[in-house]
Design an enzyme around this catalytic site. Structure first.
Site: not given
Length: 250
Positions: A9-11, A94, A96, A166, A172, A233-234
């Site tokens: 997931n590149w966000k 998600h 977020e 998650e 993160g 993610g990151g």
């Protein structure tokens, strides 16, 4: 047997040029792996990445979508637009989106049902905050999110759903749930799915772990009985960190 599913997931990262550079390298590095591998670029790069991925084994995912097919929804992206670009999977719920943008289980449920009705697969995210975990509510929170987000989704349609657990406090932050803690929630997810659907549905369900997955913890996490992959993610933003996660078993 469940097949491992590793998704990046590149966000809100990567210009089109940067996205293409990453995906071109990824195609060379992960060709022939046994696992399912997905990337979810930002909306602006979906078209270019879709063209780059043609003929490869890497799945194209999107990070979100509207709960409506079309209409006066300024700034939104519809499921029909995603399909038109060649998207196969969409990430929904998600943390977020839940916490920053106030998306409720009911709202996410509309998206889940719409995505499935249009032939897309769904990665449905669930997870608790640190406060909820410390209060001993982690399992109850996750079970509630599952029940609400999967309302009126049939057992046949559940085959198009992957669950991503998650823990919000591990996203993160560099903190990761211990493999045992993560597996315990994954086991609770299977138990809840068994109650909502059937034991077979629970056994077949692919459940990813998401929350600071890195090359140095991927193998141990993937070795747990109920963990079937990762929503990354990151670490998905660079080849030297994402490729070792995809190739955790080599």
């Amino acid at each position: 047997m469940r097949r491992y599913f590793i998704a990046g997931n590149w966000k809100m990262n990567k210009t089109v040029a940067e996205a293409l550079e990453l995906v071109e390298g990824l195609k060379k590095e992960v060709s022939g792996v046994a696992h399912r591998v997905m990337v979810a670029p930002p909306f602006t790069a979906l078209d270019a990445v879709a063209k780059s991925l043609k003929g490869s084994e890497i799945i194209l995912g999107a990070q979100n979508m509207s709960d409506q097919e079309s209409g006066a929804h300024t700034g939104e992206v519809s499921v029909l637009m995603l399909k038109d670009l060649g998207v196969e999977v969409v990430i929904l719920g998600h943390s977020e989106r839940r916490l920053i943008y106030g998306e409720s289980d009911e709202f996410i449920n509309r998206k889940v049902r719409l995505a499935i009705s249009q032939g897309l697969e769904v990665i449905l995210c669930v997870g608790e905050t640190l406060e909820q975990r410390e209060a001993g509510k982690a399992e109850a929170v996750v079970e509630g999110q599952l029940a609400g987000s999967l309302k009126d989704v049939s057992e046949a349609d559940l085959k198009k759903v992957t669950i991503a657990y998650e823990p919000v406090w591990a996203i993160g932050t560099g903190k990761t749930a211990t493999p045992g803690d993560a597996d315990a929630i994954h086991k609770a997810v299977r138990k809840k799915i068994s109650g909502l659907y059937s034991a077979q549905a629970a056994e077949d369900l692919v459940i990813q772990y998401g929350g600071s997955v890195k090359p140095d913890n991927a193998k141990e996490l993937m070795g747990m009985e109920n963990i079937d992959g990762a929503l990354v993610g990151g670490a998905a933003l660079k080849l030297d960190s994402f490729v070792p996660i995809v190739k955790f078993d080599t």
